[in-house]
Write a protein that holds these residues in place. Structure first.
Motif, mmCIF file in Angstrom:
data_model
loop_
_atom_site.group_PDB
_atom_site.id
_atom_site.type_symbol
_atom_site.label_atom_id
_atom_site.label_comp_id
_atom_site.label_asym_id
_atom_site.label_seq_id
_atom_site.Cartn_x
_atom_site.Cartn_y
_atom_site.Cartn_z
ATOM 1 N N UNK A 1 1.484 -14.172 8.394
ATOM 2 C CA UNK A 1 1.780 -12.752 8.206
ATOM 3 C C UNK A 1 1.383 -12.339 6.799
ATOM 4 N N UNK A 2 0.524 -11.339 6.718
ATOM 5 C CA UNK A 2 0.110 -10.752 5.448
ATOM 6 C C UNK A 2 0.787 -9.394 5.321
ATOM 7 N N UNK A 3 1.507 -9.179 4.219
ATOM 8 C CA UNK A 3 2.298 -7.965 4.053
ATOM 9 C C UNK A 3 1.755 -7.115 2.907
ATOM 10 N N UNK A 4 1.499 -5.848 3.207
ATOM 11 C CA UNK A 4 1.045 -4.907 2.190
ATOM 12 C C UNK A 4 2.003 -3.741 2.081
ATOM 13 N N UNK A 5 1.458 -2.564 1.785
ATOM 14 C CA UNK A 5 2.264 -1.336 1.655
ATOM 15 C C UNK A 5 1.569 -0.235 2.428
ATOM 16 N N UNK A 6 2.296 0.396 3.340
ATOM 17 C CA UNK A 6 1.715 1.471 4.146
ATOM 18 C C UNK A 6 1.501 2.721 3.305
ATOM 19 N N UNK A 7 0.430 3.454 3.635
ATOM 20 C CA UNK A 7 0.182 4.749 3.004
ATOM 21 C C UNK A 7 -0.732 5.555 3.928
ATOM 22 N N UNK A 8 -0.930 6.804 3.585
ATOM 23 C CA UNK A 8 -1.831 7.653 4.363
ATOM 24 C C UNK A 8 -3.264 7.146 4.177
ATOM 25 N N UNK A 9 -4.023 7.107 5.252
ATOM 26 C CA UNK A 9 -5.398 6.612 5.173
ATOM 27 C C UNK A 9 -6.280 7.515 4.314
ATOM 28 N N UNK A 10 -5.848 8.776 4.095
ATOM 29 C CA UNK A 10 -6.607 9.666 3.223
ATOM 30 C C UNK A 10 -6.434 9.303 1.752
ATOM 31 N N UNK A 11 -5.371 8.546 1.448
ATOM 32 C CA UNK A 11 -5.113 8.094 0.077
ATOM 33 C C UNK A 11 -4.916 6.573 0.100
ATOM 34 N N UNK A 12 -5.949 5.808 0.478
ATOM 35 C CA UNK A 12 -5.754 4.363 0.665
ATOM 36 C C UNK A 12 -5.355 3.634 -0.609
ATOM 37 N N UNK A 13 -5.738 4.169 -1.760
ATOM 38 C CA UNK A 13 -5.421 3.499 -3.012
ATOM 39 C C UNK A 13 -3.925 3.520 -3.315
ATOM 40 N N UNK A 14 -3.184 4.379 -2.623
ATOM 41 C CA UNK A 14 -1.736 4.456 -2.860
ATOM 42 C C UNK A 14 -0.962 3.396 -2.072
ATOM 43 N N UNK A 15 -1.650 2.658 -1.236
ATOM 44 C CA UNK A 15 -1.003 1.588 -0.481
ATOM 45 C C UNK A 15 -1.654 0.245 -0.775
ATOM 46 N N UNK B 1 -3.454 4.815 13.622
ATOM 47 C CA UNK B 1 -4.885 4.868 13.309
ATOM 48 C C UNK B 1 -5.179 5.599 12.008
ATOM 49 N N UNK B 2 -4.226 6.338 11.461
ATOM 50 C CA UNK B 2 -4.474 7.059 10.204
ATOM 51 C C UNK B 2 -3.562 6.566 9.086
ATOM 52 N N UNK B 3 -3.182 5.287 9.165
ATOM 53 C CA UNK B 3 -2.260 4.730 8.175
ATOM 54 C C UNK B 3 -2.795 3.406 7.664
#
Length: 368
Positions: free
Chosen positions: A166-180, A223-225
């Protein structure tokens, strides 16, 4: 009391469906032993147990195989193959009621020496979780495990572990991928580490190299996250001396070193109530190996010594000397045999296996 005939036993055993429930097949096994003067017991785990010989032996040989089969049930048929060879077809004919028939012939025929013992330990669920084998309390010096080996003597087998990375990251809006933190991006480095995991490791002299194979992957929730989590299922075919715990720890460390620091890493072995079937290896020049190989050759087999290609409950008996042996094959030139609609075993090979095991057991623990 009539003499035990392994082929007659097999003809009665194969029609008994034991894919979903082994009760009827186990009752037939216990009844057969009783008919030949052996009092068998069934323990709390469903194992069928019987023994002959000294209570406190100097030499103790144990026979093991299983009575369960995979679904669906395939009906019994006796006929001939394309070259006219007499065969028995049906689910379990080679995996592993054919080997069971040969083992029973040897167990019933051999009278142990005054200081020796022979034990029969037949398990109920090798094809699923091996709860029977995990619960066995048999303290033998030598083990013979019945599986379809084509009358070859198999001294080693790879283990099989399974787990989920399991690889864990941080969810964010796909329009602002750098925020996740995108866990799927980290999968690229993780896969590279998986491909390189065994580089530089020495191959096992009998089993060759271990393998590590990604088999399933999923991740993301929309699909947009930016996906916060990605999961990868891995299949490990191990070689000695690697254990399941050592594999889990070393793989997690390798992935942790490979992915960015802001990605969480965890690797969990698949939860199961019994130990994984780990790799095992018996020295090819051991007395047990030499005795079974020579007896197989005298009975008409090849006498060949090789690894077994599938995971097996033999691993539960290691590091004591253990070999895998029996009539039938996992696959032939036409394709799969065991676990297949065309499962079969050659009648002559059942008799050869019975003769070989009787011969070898007499040599090792018999009252010669």
């Amino acid at each position: 009391m009539t003499a035990f005939d392994p082929v007659s036993f097999l003809e009665r055993a194969v029609p008994l469906a034991s894919n979903d429930d082994v009760t009827e097949m186990r009752a037939f096994l216990v009844e057969t032993l009783s008919e030949h003067g052996i009092d068998a017991t069934v323990d709390d785990a469903g194992n069928t147990l019987a023994a002959k010989g000294a209570a406190d032996p100097e030499r103790h040989l144990a026979f093991n195989t299983h009575i369960d089969t995979v679904s669906p049930h395939v009906p019994f048929e006796r006929g001939t193959d394309d070259d006219g060879t007499d065969v028995i077809r049906g689910r379990g004919s080679c995996d592993a009621k054919g080997p069971l028939s040969a083992i029973l012939a040897a167990f019933l025929a051999v009278e142990p020496a005054a200081d020796a013992r022979v034990t029969l330990a037949i398990t109920p669920d090798e094809e699923v979780l091996s709860t029977g084998a995990a619960a066995l309390d048999v303290d033998a010096d030598l083990y013979v495990v019945g599986e379809p080996t084509g009358l070859d003597v198999c001294t080693a087998a790879k283990g099989r572990f399974q787990g989920t990375l399991t690889l864990s990251g941080v969810a964010s809006h796909a329009a602002e991928p750098q925020s996740g933190v995108n866990s799927v991006f980290a999968l690229e480095q993780a896969l590279a580490a998986i491909r390189a995991f065994d580089e530089g490791r020495e191959e096992h002299p009998q089993l060759g190299a271990a393998t590590l194979t990604p088999t399933m992957v999923d991740g993301g929730a929309s699909t947009n996250q930016v996906p916060a989590e990605c999961r990868l299922v891995l299949d490990r075919r191990s070689v000695p001396p690697e254990t399941a715990a050592e594999f889990r720890s070393s793989l997690e460390d390798a992935i942790r070193d490979a992915v960015p620091d802001d990605v969480g890493v965890s690797f969990a072995l698949t939860d199961r109530p019994t130990p994984f079937l780990e790799a095992f290896a018996t020295e090819e020049d051991h007395e047990l190996v030499r005795a079974v190989a020579a007896a197989s050759k005298r009975a008409g087999g090849s006498g060949s010594i090789r690894p077994f290609t599938a995971a097996t409950e033999a691993s539960y008996f290691s590091p004591e000397p253990v070999v895998v042996f029996g009539p039938g094959v996992l696959a032939d030139d036409e394709g799969a045999v065991a676990h297949a609609e065309r499962e079969y075993v050659r009648v002559d090979d059942v008799r050869r296996a019975a003769d070989a095991l009787t011969d070898a057991t007499t040599e090792l623990v018999g009252d010669c």
